[in-house]
Design an enzyme around this catalytic site. Structure first.
Site, short mmCIF file in Angstrom:
data_model
loop_
_atom_site.label_atom_id
_atom_site.label_comp_id
_atom_site.label_asym_id
_atom_site.label_seq_id
_atom_site.Cartn_x
_atom_site.Cartn_y
_atom_site.Cartn_z
CG HIS A 62 -1.87 1.11 1.33
ND1 HIS A 62 -2.95 1.10 2.21
CD2 HIS A 62 -1.95 2.29 0.68
CE1 HIS A 62 -3.62 2.23 2.08
NE2 HIS A 62 -3.02 2.98 1.18
CG HIS B 152 -1.31 6.11 -2.78
ND1 HIS B 152 -2.48 5.90 -3.45
CD2 HIS B 152 -1.52 5.72 -1.49
CE1 HIS B 152 -3.39 5.42 -2.60
NE2 HIS B 152 -2.83 5.30 -1.41
CG HIS C 12 -7.58 3.51 -0.14
ND1 HIS C 12 -6.93 2.88 -1.17
CD2 HIS C 12 -6.65 4.31 0.47
CE1 HIS C 12 -5.66 3.29 -1.20
NE2 HIS C 12 -5.47 4.15 -0.21
CD GLU D 102 -7.36 6.98 4.59
OE1 GLU D 102 -7.93 6.93 3.48
OE2 GLU D 102 -6.23 7.53 4.75
CG ASP E 209 -1.45 5.88 2.60
OD1 ASP E 209 -1.77 5.54 1.44
OD2 ASP E 209 -2.23 6.48 3.36
CG ASP E 210 0.13 9.02 0.22
OD1 ASP E 210 0.15 8.90 -1.01
OD2 ASP E 210 -0.87 8.74 0.92
N1 ADE Z 1 -4.54 8.73 -2.09
C1 ADE Z 1 -3.29 8.80 -1.65
N2 ADE Z 1 -3.25 8.52 -0.33
C2 ADE Z 1 -4.51 8.23 0.06
C3 ADE Z 1 -5.12 7.86 1.28
N3 ADE Z 1 -4.43 7.71 2.41
N4 ADE Z 1 -6.46 7.66 1.29
C4 ADE Z 1 -7.18 7.82 0.19
N5 ADE Z 1 -6.66 8.17 -0.98
C5 ADE Z 1 -5.33 8.37 -1.06
ZN ZN Z 2 -3.61 4.82 0.46
#
Ligand code: ADE
Ligand code: ZN
Length: 314
Positions: free
Chosen positions: A13, A15, A193, A196, A274-275
């Site tokens: 997971h 991006h 997703h 969250e 994630d990011d």
């Molecule tokens: N796009 C990038 N990161 C995300 C996240 N944590 N939740 C939803 N969309 C995303």
């Molecule tokens: Zn994500």
């Protein structure tokens, strides 16, 4: 950094656009003659303070405007794969947002060519097996997603599945039933997703209506005993992201993170970044944060790492 983190692992997971470090963002802006709202890396980093998912997404979509050419997508992807190699990642199933690039007039061929060249190179130089999962933006319509799906099918050999991301509240999984039916018919792997910021009912929808095989995040399942049992019984992977959850205030504090409780209830929990460029660390930093805050034992860490290898698709 704990020794146990040297074990080979999968990241499931992440991006790619969220791995765009501020330094690279400025470099690409210069290379592509794009003017930015912020004047320096330090100023940009100051803006990385989020009260919720939407505040992050607004900055994330702005940031990716510097990605223009094949070389940009190559540089982005290769830099992430180098970082994850340092964290002993040997498999990575990477997300990207095709609609966010098409909207800006970037062709899918540009995106795919840059990314897949980096994947090919990293296989030789870093011994990482990396695969792609394009995600659909749930704040856009299903018709937009279906049109994008048709464009993606021209590149069918370059990705393994589809996902669903972006603004969760008000955009339940059921909105994309036809899209996921179509993808299943094409033998694509399915993730979304869910849970969250959204309620446990969104996770039920992702499982029962979309037929997903892994849930991205899934924090809210802790409120629903029956759902936890179902996810454990069916061995549906949960790709959790502690540092993201902390930055986006999905959890008030990492000491309240759901990962360990769910692991102990038999859920196939995995940890991911994630990011990473926005949330303060790559995958091992996410493990380390829970080692520090939840006092994870080496055995629990090994269990999480083994789960990542068990629920990967490739
Ligand atoms: N796009 C990038 N990161 C995300 C996240 N944590 N939740 C939803 N969309 C995303
Ligand atoms: Zn994500």
């Amino acid at each position: 950094m704990s020794e146990v983190l040297k074990k080979p692992k999968a990241e499931l997971h992440m991006h790619l656009e969220g791995s765009l470090e501020p330094e690279m963002l400025f470099k690409l802006a210069k290379r592509n003659n794009i003017s930015l709202k912020h004047n320096s890396v330090a100023e940009l980093k100051q803006a990385y303070k989020f009260n919720n998912l939407q505040e992050f997404l607004d900055i994330y979509y702005q940031g990716m405007s510097v990605l223009q050419t094949e070389q940009d997508f190559f540089d982005l992807t290769y830099a992430y794969l180098e970082k994850s190699h340092q964290d002993n990642v040997v498999f990575s199933e990477m997300f990207f947002d095709p609609q966010a690039h098409l909207e800006r007039g970037i062709k899918l061929a540009t995106v795919f060519n840059g990314i897949t060249q980096a994947i090919t190179q990293a296989k030789t130089t870093l011994n990482i097996t990396a695969s792609l999962i394009p995600c659909f933006l749930r704040h856009l319509s299903e018709d937009n997603a279906l049109h994008t799906f048709d464009l993606l099918m021209d590149h069918r050999d370059k990705f393994i599945g589809i996902g669903l991301d972006s603004s969760e509240l008000g955009n339940p999984p059921s909105k994309f039933k036809r899209l996921f039916d179509k993808a299943r018919n094409e033998k694509l792997r399915l993730v979304a997703h869910a849970g969250e910021e959204g309620p446990a009912s969104y996770v039920w929808e992702a499982i029962d209506i979309l037929g997903i095989e892994r849930i991205d995040h899934g924090n809210s399942i802790l409120t629903d005993e029956t759902l936890i049992k179902r996810i454990a019984k069916d061995k549906i992977g949960l790709t959790m992201c502690p540092l993201s959850n902390q930055c986006l205030q999905v959890v008030s504090d990492l000491q309240n993170h759901q990962a360990l409780t769910l692991l102990n209830q038999g859920v196939k929990v995995t940890l991911n970044s994630d990011d990473p460029a926005y949330f303060g660390g790559y995958v091992n930093a996410n493990y380390q944060a829970l080692i520090d805050e939840l006092k994870l034992t080496d055995q629990e860490v090994s269990h999480l790492i083994q789960n990542s290898l068990d629920v990967k698709f490739v």
